[in-house]
Design an enzyme around this catalytic site. Structure first.
Site, PDB file in Angstrom:
ATOM      1  CB  SER A 151      38.500  12.567 -14.352  1.00  0.00           C
ATOM      2  OG  SER A 151      38.226  12.901 -15.355  1.00  0.00           O
ATOM      3  CE  LYS A 176      35.649  11.879 -16.124  1.00  0.00           C
ATOM      4  NZ  LYS A 176      35.044  13.001 -15.765  1.00  0.00           N
ATOM      5  CE  LYS A 178      38.248  15.481 -17.626  1.00  0.00           C
ATOM      6  NZ  LYS A 178      37.114  15.632 -17.675  1.00  0.00           N
ATOM      7  CG  ASP A 203      34.428  14.217 -19.441  1.00  0.00           C
ATOM      8  OD1 ASP A 203      33.463  14.360 -20.731  1.00  0.00           O
ATOM      9  OD2 ASP A 203      34.463  14.373 -18.952  1.00  0.00           O
ATOM     10  CD  GLU A 228      31.588  12.615 -18.321  1.00  0.00           C
ATOM     11  OE1 GLU A 228      32.550  11.378 -17.699  1.00  0.00           O
ATOM     12  OE2 GLU A 228      31.768  13.082 -17.561  1.00  0.00           O
ATOM     13  CG  ASP A 253      29.554  16.183 -16.948  1.00  0.00           C
ATOM     14  OD1 ASP A 253      28.784  16.914 -16.067  1.00  0.00           O
ATOM     15  OD2 ASP A 253      30.622  16.431 -16.610  1.00  0.00           O
ATOM     16  CE  LYS A 277      31.082  16.866 -13.708  1.00  0.00           C
ATOM     17  NZ  LYS A 277      31.509  17.212 -14.028  1.00  0.00           N
ATOM     18  N   GLY A 305      32.376  14.910 -10.341  1.00  0.00           N
ATOM     19  CA  GLY A 305      33.540  15.780  -9.998  1.00  0.00           C
ATOM     20  C   GLY A 305      33.779  16.853 -10.451  1.00  0.00           C
TER      21      GLY A 305
HETATM   22  O1  OSB Z   1      34.010  16.439 -16.905  1.00  0.00           O
HETATM   23  O2  OSB Z   1      33.480  15.490 -15.482  1.00  0.00           O
HETATM   24  C1  OSB Z   1      33.974  16.498 -15.547  1.00  0.00           C
HETATM   25  C2  OSB Z   1      36.782  18.277 -13.920  1.00  0.00           C
HETATM   26  C3  OSB Z   1      36.470  20.192 -14.214  1.00  0.00           C
HETATM   27  C4  OSB Z   1      35.692  20.144 -15.291  1.00  0.00           C
HETATM   28  C5  OSB Z   1      34.567  18.753 -15.554  1.00  0.00           C
HETATM   29  C6  OSB Z   1      34.907  17.554 -15.582  1.00  0.00           C
HETATM   30  C7  OSB Z   1      36.528  17.550 -14.277  1.00  0.00           C
HETATM   31  C8  OSB Z   1      36.606  16.524 -14.414  1.00  0.00           C
HETATM   32  C9  OSB Z   1      37.347  16.052 -13.047  1.00  0.00           C
HETATM   33  O3  OSB Z   1      36.301  15.273 -14.813  1.00  0.00           O
HETATM   34  C10 OSB Z   1      36.614  15.329 -11.793  1.00  0.00           C
HETATM   35  C11 OSB Z   1      37.808  14.921 -10.151  1.00  0.00           C
HETATM   36  O4  OSB Z   1      38.456  14.375 -10.578  1.00  0.00           O
HETATM   37  O5  OSB Z   1      36.755  15.927  -9.902  1.00  0.00           O
HETATM   38 MG    MG Z   2      32.532  15.058 -17.599  1.00  0.00          MG
END
Ligand code: OSB
Ligand code: MG
Length: 384
Positions: A151, A176, A178, A203, A228, A253, A277, A305
């Site tokens: 991510s 992924k 952001k 995402d 996402e 999510d 999660k 995560g």
């Molecule tokens: O949306 O998945 C998410 C981290 C913090 C808050 C939200 C998210 C995330 C990640 C990190 O995408 C995923 C990871 O590497 O743990």
């Molecule tokens: Mg997410």
């Protein structure tokens, strides 16, 4: 009858594990690289760590709420109060034969799923340790290792391309990106131009609205595996409108807190993929229910995560061994996030596969108490 079998019988009659005490810590670990998403920037990972104790066993879990309510509503100070004043006093001094017996102590309270999860997850660890089996065995997992991707936080296009190069070279199974308003189509176009065939997702962490449909339709042209959480954290309805206008699957999510949310979202076609999660949805019982509802709808799930340290990562990996976790999860190598982890075992992916930790029963990892002490900001102990 031998003395040993008499003892065994006595133990069976007093069935269940007695929760004798608990320790709650606020832990803060510096992140190697600031993690930027549409809602803000994290430079360190601050989290609650719970240790349940009883019968010579320890059950350990990390909670996923942040100090401030920028992902969902819960916060570390709020969770501390709820755990200290309500949840921990309600279970300490009681015996539980399985994690399902915690339900009457958790279910009556509204919301607070992250706080409930940390208690439930710690007890799953304790319970599987009492049975001397890995956590994944009591969850019903079917894999020895799980597929993982990366991510990548928001950064310039050039910096993102460098990070994608690294992820691809490391063999991660999915990348992924952001995204946020104004940091979306050009970024995805640049990554796709360099890597036409990698499994790529984005995402938005809730940054868009229905008025942004043209942007989401532009993203629809890049053969993404899913988009996402484009819309609000508490929305399901409007996601269905967006999904109807796109070829690309929507993955939910933030919107999914429960199996009931999942059923409604999939019935409404608000998405076709679910991010689970365990720390967001209230624990393993709910995570598994979401997994099962999704499977019934033919919707794949994957394990998300929250930048967890080693304890939370271990829980996530065990969860992702369930059969319908058919898309790569976010549990990449801990060394991408932290110089030192709070556990003794390295959690490192090999060619995009994360082995299930197996140093002993339960979650299969152990706390490095010497290091933990140096990164603990706050400590509270509870007992009968
Ligand atoms: O949306 O998945 C998410 C981290 C913090 C808050 C939200 C998210 C995330 C990640 C990190 O995408 C995923 C990871 O590497 O743990
Ligand atoms: Mg997410």
């Amino acid at each position: 009858m031998t003395e040993t079998s008499q003892n065994t019988q006595t133990n069976t009659m007093r069935s269940g594990i007695l929760i004798e005490a608990a320790e709650l810590r606020v832990v803060s670990l510096p992140l190697l690289t600031p993690f930027v998403i549409s809602t803000g920037t994290m430079t360190s990972k601050t989290f609650l760590l719970l240790v349940l104790k009883g019968e010579g066993l320890e059950g350990i879990a990390e909670a996923v709420m942040d100090p401030t309510p920028d992902y969902l509503e819960e916060t570390i100070p709020g969770a501390m109060g709820f755990l200290r004043d309500v949840l921990l006093p309600s279970i300490i001094g009681k015996r539980f034969s399985s994690p399902y017996e915690l339900e009457p102590y958790l279910a009556p309270w509204r919301g607070h799923r992250m706080s409930k999860a940390v208690v439930e997850m710690a007890f799953w660890d304790m319970w599987s340790k009492s049975l001397n089996v890995p956590l994944k065995a009591v969850l019903g997992g079917v894999r020895e290792r799980v597929d993982v991707g990366v991510s990548l936080g928001i950064a310039s296009i050039n910096e993102t391309l460098d990070r994608v190069d690294e992820a691809v070279a490391d063999g991660y199974k999915r990348t992924k990106l952001k995204i946020a308003q104004g940091h979306d189509v050009k970024l995805v176009a640049a990554v796709r131009a360099r890597y036409p065939d990698i499994k790529l997702t984005v995402d938005a962490n809730t940054d868009y609205g229905l008025v942004d449909l043209p942007t989401l339709q532009a993203l629809d042209e890049f053969n993404l595996d899913y988009i996402e959480q484009p819309l609000a954290f508490d929305d399901i309805h409007d996601h269905a409108q967006v999904q109807a206008a796109l070829k690309t699957a929507i993955c939910l999510d933030e919107s999914i807190r429960s199996a009931s949310d999942t059923r409604k979202a999939l019935e409404m076609r608000a998405g076709r993929v679910i991010n689970i999660k365990v720390g967001r949805v209230g624990g393993f019982a709910e995570a598994r229910a979401i997994h099962d509802v999704s499977a019934a709808f033919g919707a794949p799930v994957w394990c998300g995560g929250m930048l967890e340290a080693g304890i939370g990562r271990a829980h996530n990996i065990h969860l992702a061994t369930l059969a319908n976790f058919t898309k790569p999860g976010d549990t990449s190598s801990a060394s991408r996030y932290f110089k030192h982890d709070i556990i003794n075992e390295p959690l490192e992916a090999v060619h995009g596969e994360m082995p299930v930790p197996s140093n002993g029963a339960g979650i299969g990892v152990s706390l490095n108490y010497d290091y933990l002490t140096t990164v603990t900001d706050h400590f509270e102990a509870f007992s009968r």
